[in-house]
Write an enzyme that holds these catalytic residues in place. Structure first.
Site, mmCIF file in Angstrom:
data_model
loop_
_atom_site.group_PDB
_atom_site.id
_atom_site.type_symbol
_atom_site.label_atom_id
_atom_site.label_comp_id
_atom_site.label_asym_id
_atom_site.label_seq_id
_atom_site.Cartn_x
_atom_site.Cartn_y
_atom_site.Cartn_z
ATOM 1 N N HIS A 1 41.705 39.161 40.978
ATOM 2 C CA HIS A 1 40.451 38.903 40.453
ATOM 3 C C HIS A 1 39.491 38.458 41.498
ATOM 4 O O HIS A 1 38.260 38.875 41.393
ATOM 5 C CB HIS A 1 40.523 37.825 39.250
ATOM 6 C CG HIS A 1 39.143 37.248 38.817
ATOM 7 N ND1 HIS A 1 38.622 38.095 37.986
ATOM 8 C CD2 HIS A 1 38.389 36.159 38.853
ATOM 9 C CE1 HIS A 1 37.180 37.308 37.717
ATOM 10 N NE2 HIS A 1 37.339 36.123 38.296
ATOM 11 N N GLN B 1 39.407 39.583 44.565
ATOM 12 C CA GLN B 1 38.933 40.660 45.380
ATOM 13 C C GLN B 1 38.035 41.449 44.442
ATOM 14 O O GLN B 1 36.997 41.854 45.128
ATOM 15 C CB GLN B 1 40.165 41.588 45.572
ATOM 16 C CG GLN B 1 41.094 40.851 46.502
ATOM 17 C CD GLN B 1 40.709 40.665 48.048
ATOM 18 O OE1 GLN B 1 39.945 41.464 48.504
ATOM 19 N NE2 GLN B 1 40.876 39.608 48.622
ATOM 20 N N ASP B 2 38.288 41.621 43.250
ATOM 21 C CA ASP B 2 37.388 42.121 42.260
ATOM 22 C C ASP B 2 35.815 41.507 42.107
ATOM 23 O O ASP B 2 34.687 41.998 42.526
ATOM 24 C CB ASP B 2 37.946 42.181 40.881
ATOM 25 C CG ASP B 2 36.925 43.047 39.974
ATOM 26 O OD1 ASP B 2 36.691 44.143 40.363
ATOM 27 O OD2 ASP B 2 36.557 42.576 38.830
ATOM 28 N N HIS B 3 35.925 40.065 42.223
ATOM 29 C CA HIS B 3 34.637 39.305 42.270
ATOM 30 C C HIS B 3 34.023 39.657 43.312
ATOM 31 O O HIS B 3 32.865 39.671 43.550
ATOM 32 C CB HIS B 3 35.294 37.751 41.934
ATOM 33 C CG HIS B 3 34.015 36.976 41.261
ATOM 34 N ND1 HIS B 3 33.930 37.039 40.298
ATOM 35 C CD2 HIS B 3 33.503 36.033 42.031
ATOM 36 C CE1 HIS B 3 32.919 35.977 40.027
ATOM 37 N NE2 HIS B 3 32.651 35.489 40.921
#
Length: 122
Positions: free
Chosen positions: A88, A90-92
Site C-alpha cells: 500500500h 508503494q502504491d500511495h
C-alpha cells in the site's frame, strides 16, 4: 573483527512498518500540497502554486530517500517482509508522484490561460 549483528524478525517487521508509514505520510503530504497548488493556480496565484509544488517536491524527496533505502537493503540481500501495508505504501507513493506531475502541468496551463487573458482574476 566486529561481529555482524543480526536483526530479529520482529525488528525487521518494525523497520518495514516505519518505512511504509514514512512513504504513506510523505506521499500523502505531497499529494495534498499538489492539490493546494492546483487550487492556487485556479484563482491566478501562480507564484503560490509554484511554492506548493516545491513543497510537494520536498515531501516526495523524503519519501524517495526512504524508498531508496528499502531498495538498497533488498539489493544487498537484507530482505524486508512484504506486507499489505508495504505494498500500500508503494502504491500511495506512486499515486502521489503521478498527481504531483499532473498538478505541475495544470499550473502551467493555468499560467498560460491567465497570461493570455483567456482567464481573468476576480
Amino acid at each position: 573483527m566486529a561481529e555482524k549483528v543480526t536483526e530479529t524478525a520482529e525488528q525487521k517487521e518494525q523497520e518495514a512498518l516505519m518505512a511504509a508509514m514514512g512513504l504513506i505520510a510523505n506521499g500523502g503530504n505531497a499529494k495534498s500540497l499538489a492539490f493546494e497548488a492546483i487550487r492556487k493556480a485556479k484563482v491566478g496565484d501562480i507564484e503560490g502554486a509554484r511554492e506548493k509544488l516545491a513543497e510537494a517536491d520536498k515531501s516526495l524527496l523524503e519519501a524517495h530517500n526512504s524508498q531508496t533505502g528499502m531498495l538498497t537493503k533488498e539489493a544487498q540481500g537484507d530482505h524486508m517482509p512484504v506486507s499489505l501495508l508495504v505494498v500500500h505504501s508503494q502504491d500511495h507513493l506512486m499515486n502521489a508522484i503521478t498527481f504531483r506531475d499532473l498538478a505541475g502541468e495544470m499550473v502551467d496551463l493555468y499560467e498560460k490561460l491567465y497570461t493570455s487573458g483567456a482567464l481573468k482574476k476576480d
